[in-house]
Design a protein around this motif. Structure first.
Motif, PDB file in Angstrom:
ATOM      1  N   HIS A  29     -11.064   0.020  -2.073  1.00 12.17           N
ATOM      2  CA  HIS A  29     -10.341  -0.174  -0.820  1.00 12.17           C
ATOM      3  C   HIS A  29      -8.881  -0.547  -1.054  1.00 12.17           C
ATOM      4  O   HIS A  29      -8.057  -0.401  -0.150  1.00 12.17           O
ATOM      5  N   GLY A  30      -8.568  -1.019  -2.247  1.00  9.35           N
ATOM      6  CA  GLY A  30      -7.179  -1.309  -2.564  1.00  9.35           C
ATOM      7  C   GLY A  30      -6.402  -0.087  -2.979  1.00  9.35           C
ATOM      8  O   GLY A  30      -5.170  -0.065  -2.914  1.00  9.35           O
ATOM      9  N   CYS A  31      -7.100   0.946  -3.415  1.00  6.44           N
ATOM     10  CA  CYS A  31      -6.454   2.192  -3.841  1.00  6.44           C
ATOM     11  C   CYS A  31      -7.330   3.365  -3.379  1.00  6.44           C
ATOM     12  O   CYS A  31      -7.993   4.018  -4.192  1.00  6.44           O
ATOM     13  N   PRO A  32      -7.340   3.628  -2.065  1.00  6.40           N
ATOM     14  CA  PRO A  32      -8.303   4.595  -1.517  1.00  6.40           C
ATOM     15  C   PRO A  32      -8.106   6.020  -2.013  1.00  6.40           C
ATOM     16  O   PRO A  32      -9.085   6.751  -2.185  1.00  6.40           O
ATOM     17  N   ALA A  33      -6.866   6.443  -2.229  1.00  8.54           N
ATOM     18  CA  ALA A  33      -6.644   7.817  -2.691  1.00  8.54           C
ATOM     19  C   ALA A  33      -7.258   8.024  -4.074  1.00  8.54           C
ATOM     20  O   ALA A  33      -7.909   9.047  -4.334  1.00  8.54           O
ATOM     21  N   LEU A  34      -7.059   7.062  -4.956  1.00  5.50           N
ATOM     22  CA  LEU A  34      -7.631   7.162  -6.294  1.00  5.50           C
ATOM     23  C   LEU A  34      -9.154   7.081  -6.235  1.00  5.50           C
ATOM     24  O   LEU A  34      -9.853   7.784  -6.973  1.00  5.50           O
ATOM     25  N   HIS A 179      -0.525   7.747  11.550  1.00  3.47           N
ATOM     26  CA  HIS A 179      -1.859   7.845  10.950  1.00  3.47           C
ATOM     27  C   HIS A 179      -2.367   9.287  11.015  1.00  3.47           C
ATOM     28  O   HIS A 179      -2.860   9.824  10.010  1.00  3.47           O
ATOM     29  N   GLU A 180      -2.243   9.908  12.163  1.00  2.35           N
ATOM     30  CA  GLU A 180      -2.725  11.280  12.320  1.00  2.35           C
ATOM     31  C   GLU A 180      -1.890  12.257  11.496  1.00  2.35           C
ATOM     32  O   GLU A 180      -2.432  13.230  10.943  1.00  2.35           O
ATOM     33  N   VAL A 222      -6.411   6.002   3.588  1.00  2.00           N
ATOM     34  CA  VAL A 222      -5.201   6.655   3.097  1.00  2.00           C
ATOM     35  C   VAL A 222      -4.229   6.889   4.252  1.00  2.00           C
ATOM     36  O   VAL A 222      -3.015   6.643   4.128  1.00  2.00           O
ATOM     37  N   ALA A 223      -4.750   7.362   5.387  1.00  2.36           N
ATOM     38  CA  ALA A 223      -3.907   7.573   6.556  1.00  2.36           C
ATOM     39  C   ALA A 223      -3.393   6.243   7.108  1.00  2.36           C
ATOM     40  O   ALA A 223      -2.252   6.159   7.584  1.00  2.36           O
TER      41      ALA A 223
END
Length: 303
Positions: A29-34, A179-180, A222-223
């Motif tokens: 949750h601290g680095c969602p993209a990874l 966000h979108e 991420v968004a």
């Protein structure tokens, strides 16, 4: 030496054990993209491992009896001539991985085409009913509850209800729209299509189920992070709370939704990015994991 036992053990670990370990970890949750990249790396690794395991089970190692056909023969399945045909084993060795790869590719294509068709019909309806707002860069629909979502892909749309325009503050509205835009810019619909395709092929596998659920949540985060670069956490969290009860199309990305509680806690909580060493280690793991089945299939020194 046949690598099938190692490959079967590896795919079993990736499919059943590793997802539980990843769910218990605190860093995603601290680095969602990874974290989303790691889930996808596990899907790729499992697919390669399953294909190679099928190949090694079908191909005899030192004797034909070590292969899958030999196993079937020992279980009572009779072949023409009384013994398994080596040519049949070769065909089966190619057919099994090819069938798996084809199933995954076809499933992905079907998900993409189906979702695109649904979004196209919905976009046409939105263009007829709603009004385009150049100021917001979105289409405003008459709807009595604050809501916002996007229709990504070809000719994307950001859709927002007139209730959201009336009731949200300018900063809250800006956070929702950003966000979108994050979903559209990141082409998140293709990322979700990949995990949905994997889930369709391996429906009973814990990895498939958890990857689909976690990827959807991580893409929302991420968004959220994109919105937080320009807007306050309070504005984004309040806007998400206001839109939590809104209903949105199935194949659209919504700013609200059933994951709002987790996201609001994350947005309002202490935001400490992962240590660079941890980030680097996880990035290396994400790149290396898909290669592990290949190393297991071709260990050093194997003749």
């Amino acid at each position: 030496m046949n690598a099938a036992p190692v490959l079967v053990s590896y795919t079993a670990a990736v499919g059943f054990v590793v997802p539980r370990l990843l769910l218990r970890a605190a860093w995603p949750h601290g680095c969602p993209a990874l974290a989303a990249a790691v889930w996808h790396a596990l899907l790729v690794s499992f697919s390669i491992g399953a294909a190679l395991a099928a190949y090694n089970l079908a191909v005899p190692a030192e004797h034909l009896e070590a292969g899958l056909l030999g196993l079937l023969h020992s279980c009572g399945l009779q072949f023409r001539g009384g013994e398994p045909d080596p040519h049949t084993a070769d065909q089966l060795a190619v057919a099994l991985p090819a069938a798996l790869g084809t199933a995954l590719v076809v499933s992905f294509a079907l998900h993409v085409v189906r979702a695109r068709r649904v979004r196209t019909r919905h976009r046409e309806a939105v263009d007829l009913v709603g009004r385009r707002s150049a100021r917001l860069g979105a289409t405003v629909l008459p709807y009595g509850i604050p809501a916002a979502y996007c229709l990504p892909g070809h000719r994307p749309r950001i859709v927002i209800s007139d209730a959201a325009v009336r009731e949200l503050t300018p900063e809250q509205l800006g956070a929702v729209l950003e966000h979108e835009r994050g979903h559209i810019a990141g082409r998140h619909h293709l990322v979700l299509a990949a995990v949905q395709a994997f889930h369709s092929v391996f429906r009973l596998l814990p990895l498939a189920r958890h990857a689909r659920e976690q990827t959807a949540l991580l893409l929302e985060m991420v968004a959220d992070d994109r919105a937080l670069r320009r807007h306050s956490s309070e504005a984004l969290a309040t806007a998400m709370y206001e839109m939590a009860a809104a209903r949105t199309p199935k194949d659209a990305f919504a700013a609200g939704g059933h994951m709002v509680v987790i996201r609001v806690k994350r947005v309002l909580g202490p935001r400490k990015p992962p240590h660079p060493a941890l980030w680097s280690f996880v990035a290396v793991v994400a790149v290396a994991v898909p290669l592990l089945p290949l190393l297991a299939a071709c260990p050093p020194g194997l003749n």
